[in-house]
Design a protein around this motif. Structure first.
Motif, short mmCIF file in Angstrom:
data_model
loop_
_atom_site.label_atom_id
_atom_site.label_comp_id
_atom_site.label_asym_id
_atom_site.label_seq_id
_atom_site.Cartn_x
_atom_site.Cartn_y
_atom_site.Cartn_z
N ALA A 71 52.59 41.97 62.45
CA ALA A 71 51.83 41.84 63.70
C ALA A 71 51.60 40.38 64.04
N GLY A 72 51.43 39.55 63.02
CA GLY A 72 51.28 38.12 63.24
C GLY A 72 52.57 37.46 63.71
N ARG A 73 53.69 37.94 63.22
CA ARG A 73 55.00 37.41 63.63
C ARG A 73 55.38 37.83 65.04
N THR A 79 55.42 47.33 68.15
CA THR A 79 54.92 48.69 68.36
C THR A 79 55.09 49.44 67.05
N VAL A 80 54.01 50.07 66.59
CA VAL A 80 54.04 50.84 65.36
C VAL A 80 53.84 52.31 65.69
N LEU A 81 54.77 53.14 65.23
CA LEU A 81 54.69 54.59 65.41
C LEU A 81 54.28 55.17 64.06
N PRO A 82 53.01 55.54 63.89
CA PRO A 82 52.53 55.94 62.57
C PRO A 82 52.68 57.44 62.28
N SER A 83 52.80 57.76 61.00
CA SER A 83 52.67 59.15 60.57
C SER A 83 51.17 59.47 60.51
#
Length: 104
Positions: A71-73, A79-83
């Protein structure tokens, strides 16, 4: 490992389309595998990154650390698609309201 079940084998793959990198992670992301997830997300130059964690069954503090580093990079383009499991861990860690987390 589940009692009496098979181990959730870790795998990670990356696919780039123009400037969009899609990283798909499955299985358990822990101190042994989190850096592989992180390094795979950095392997290709991209301006947008989607980290697909929908098939992740375990996510520990090393995984959280790798995710926060990503997220810092990519501060405006991750975008994170989480379980369900990842969502729960991020909620406990106080990260459920991050703008990079999809489906909040």
């Amino acid at each position: 490992m589940d009692q009496g079940g098979a181990a959730h084998v870790f795998s990670v793959s990356a696919e780039i389309d123009d400037d969009h990198l899609r990283v798909v992670v499955t299985g358990e992301v822990d101190m042994a595998t989190a850096d592989t997830m992180f390094q795979t997300a950095l392997r290709e130059p991209a301006t947008r990154v989607t980290l697909d964690l929908r098939a992740v069954t375990f996510f520990d503090s090393a995984a959280i650390h790798a995710l926060v580093r990503l997220a810092g990079r990519y501060p405006d383009s991750l975008t994170v698609l989480p379980s369900r499991q990842v969502s729960r861990v991020l909620e406990i860690a106080g990260l459920a309201e991050q703008r990079w987390l999809s489906g909040k």
